[in-house]
Motif scaffolding. Structure first.
Motif, PDB file in Angstrom:
ATOM      1  N   LYS A  48       0.737  -1.260  -0.121  1.00  0.00           N
ATOM      2  CA  LYS A  48      -0.066  -0.091   0.080  1.00  0.00           C
ATOM      3  C   LYS A  48       0.784   1.203   0.057  1.00  0.00           C
ATOM      4  O   LYS A  48       0.165   2.373  -0.261  1.00  0.00           O
ATOM      5  CB  LYS A  48      -0.823   0.311   1.247  1.00  0.00           C
ATOM      6  N   ASP A  56     -10.659  -8.125   4.873  1.00  0.00           N
ATOM      7  CA  ASP A  56     -11.278  -7.287   3.823  1.00  0.00           C
ATOM      8  C   ASP A  56     -10.151  -6.421   3.082  1.00  0.00           C
ATOM      9  O   ASP A  56     -10.529  -5.438   2.182  1.00  0.00           O
ATOM     10  CB  ASP A  56     -12.643  -6.501   4.231  1.00  0.00           C
ATOM     11  N   ALA A  98      -8.441  -3.932   4.798  1.00  0.00           N
ATOM     12  CA  ALA A  98      -8.498  -2.865   5.630  1.00  0.00           C
ATOM     13  C   ALA A  98      -7.406  -2.736   6.535  1.00  0.00           C
ATOM     14  O   ALA A  98      -7.195  -3.981   7.117  1.00  0.00           O
ATOM     15  CB  ALA A  98      -9.667  -2.052   6.068  1.00  0.00           C
ATOM     16  N   PHE A 134      -7.697   4.775  10.205  1.00  0.00           N
ATOM     17  CA  PHE A 134      -8.308   3.517   9.091  1.00  0.00           C
ATOM     18  C   PHE A 134      -8.109   3.665   7.912  1.00  0.00           C
ATOM     19  O   PHE A 134      -8.212   4.872   7.448  1.00  0.00           O
ATOM     20  CB  PHE A 134     -10.043   3.654   9.641  1.00  0.00           C
ATOM     21  N   ASP A 164      -8.651   1.986   4.297  1.00  0.00           N
ATOM     22  CA  ASP A 164      -9.506   1.130   3.699  1.00  0.00           C
ATOM     23  C   ASP A 164      -8.825   0.204   2.379  1.00  0.00           C
ATOM     24  O   ASP A 164      -7.540   0.425   2.461  1.00  0.00           O
ATOM     25  CB  ASP A 164     -10.579   1.948   2.895  1.00  0.00           C
ATOM     26  N   ALA A 165      -9.437  -0.563   1.983  1.00  0.00           N
ATOM     27  CA  ALA A 165      -8.675  -1.622   1.260  1.00  0.00           C
ATOM     28  C   ALA A 165      -8.014  -0.911  -0.018  1.00  0.00           C
ATOM     29  O   ALA A 165      -7.274  -1.631  -0.587  1.00  0.00           O
ATOM     30  CB  ALA A 165      -9.659  -2.523   0.621  1.00  0.00           C
ATOM     31  N   ASP A 166      -8.497   0.056  -0.544  1.00  0.00           N
ATOM     32  CA  ASP A 166      -7.915   0.979  -1.700  1.00  0.00           C
ATOM     33  C   ASP A 166      -6.908   1.869  -1.139  1.00  0.00           C
ATOM     34  O   ASP A 166      -6.296   2.813  -1.951  1.00  0.00           O
ATOM     35  CB  ASP A 166      -8.870   1.799  -2.449  1.00  0.00           C
ATOM     36  N   THR A 171      -8.598   7.519   6.902  1.00  0.00           N
ATOM     37  CA  THR A 171      -9.396   8.202   7.717  1.00  0.00           C
ATOM     38  C   THR A 171      -8.857   8.570   9.042  1.00  0.00           C
ATOM     39  O   THR A 171      -8.633   7.442   9.818  1.00  0.00           O
ATOM     40  CB  THR A 171     -10.834   7.713   7.813  1.00  0.00           C
ATOM     41  N   LEU A 183     -17.334   4.018  11.766  1.00  0.00           N
ATOM     42  CA  LEU A 183     -17.098   3.143  10.667  1.00  0.00           C
ATOM     43  C   LEU A 183     -17.892   1.833  10.831  1.00  0.00           C
ATOM     44  O   LEU A 183     -17.989   0.656  10.209  1.00  0.00           O
ATOM     45  CB  LEU A 183     -15.689   2.660  10.804  1.00  0.00           C
TER      46      LEU A 183
END
Length: 286
Positions: A133, A208, A210, A232, A234-236, A240, A275
């Motif tokens: 990532k 998932d 994340a 946080f 996310d998967a992409d 946040t 969330l």
């Protein structure tokens, strides 16, 4: 980047902190921690050049730990060396941090792939970590404030999903393993206020794709600092930021050491209402 992957010797304290969960082909589970800390001995303006090759203005400390769940064993080791005479050091390009033969370094010609090697006692670790990532800036664009004064802060970024594979050795057995790792890189000169006594820190990789990072800073009066925070991802890869009011951490169980009598938390619940996230955490070993 890539300069900030390397050392920042004008700051007093810095660490490169790797943790991960690994599974062998037969299902045997291992957890590991590998950290190298750098500590400046003098402020930049007070350093004196010394003729000796052993002269150092930086110290390096290493922690290596391995949890062998099936055996119910936790192995831990530490080292200390001066940042001189080739004993220990760090560099940005190519990225490498080392303390004697404990080492983490980028592989030549393989962008985003890092090798971690450590061995002590009857255990050893040799892993390839592939960054899935890229760096996540914690706090306010990497400025993570820990207390009320401007100096109570660190520069802080994470590599939250490192796909990991390699070998864990225990005694005379070598186990091919695969799993996920997480790296935190942090540097500062003053991080905590005088009434802050420690923290509870979690780095969680979810199925998932994340990740959740939260920490709460404990105060001397038993309260939780308003500067507790998290993020946080996310998967992409979208991030946040989370403030103290955005999450709750509750202790669900405790464990008492048979050696010291000290009582430690041994299970937790973490909720992030915005969330719609609630997690129950239990360690592989209490």
């Amino acid at each position: 980047f890539p300069a900030d992957y390397g050392p920042h010797p004008d700051f007093q304290t810095e660490w490169w902190y790797y943790t991960g969960n690994l599974a062998a082909e037969d299902g045997r589970h291992f957890g590991y921690q590998f950290t190298i800390f750098r500590r400046a001995l003098q402020p930049p303006g007070e350093r004196v050049e010394r003729a000796s090759d052993w002269g150092a203005d930086q110290l390096y400390m290493g922690h290596f730990a391995l949890t062998d769940v099936q055996a119910g064993r936790f192995h831990s080791f530490e080292r200390l060396a001066r940042g001189a005479a080739g004993l220990a050091g760090a560099q940005a390009e190519p990225y490498a941090v080392w303390l004697e033969d404990w080492r983490v370094e980028d592989l030549p010609g393989q962008p985003g792939v890092t090798r971690v090697q450590a061995a002590a006692g009857q255990v050893a670790l040799d892993l390839l970590l592939t960054d899935a990532k890229g760096p996540v800036l914690q706090g306010d664009q990497g400025y993570s404030q820990k207390g009320p004064d401007p100096g109570n802060a660190s520069t802080y970024f994470s590599l939250t999903r490192l796909v990991s594979q390699g070998t864990v050795t225990v005694g005379d057995r070598a186990f091919p393993v695969a799993g996920l790792s997480w790296q935190d890189h942090e540097y500062s000169t003053s991080a905590l206020a005088s009434d802050q006594v420690g923290w509870d820190w979690f780095a969680l990789q979810l199925d998932d794709g994340a990740e959740l990072k939260v920490f709460q800073i404990r105060q001397a009066d038993g309260g939780i600092s308003p500067f507790s925070a998290g993020s946080f991802v996310d998967a992409d890869g979208a991030v946040t930021p989370l403030g103290r009011a955005d999450f709750q951490i509750e202790v669900d169980d405790q464990w008492r050491s048979p050696h010291s009598g000290a009582v430690y938390p041994a299970a937790w619940s973490i909720a992030v209402p915005s969330l719609e996230l609630r997690l129950e955490l239990k360690p592989w070993l209490a």
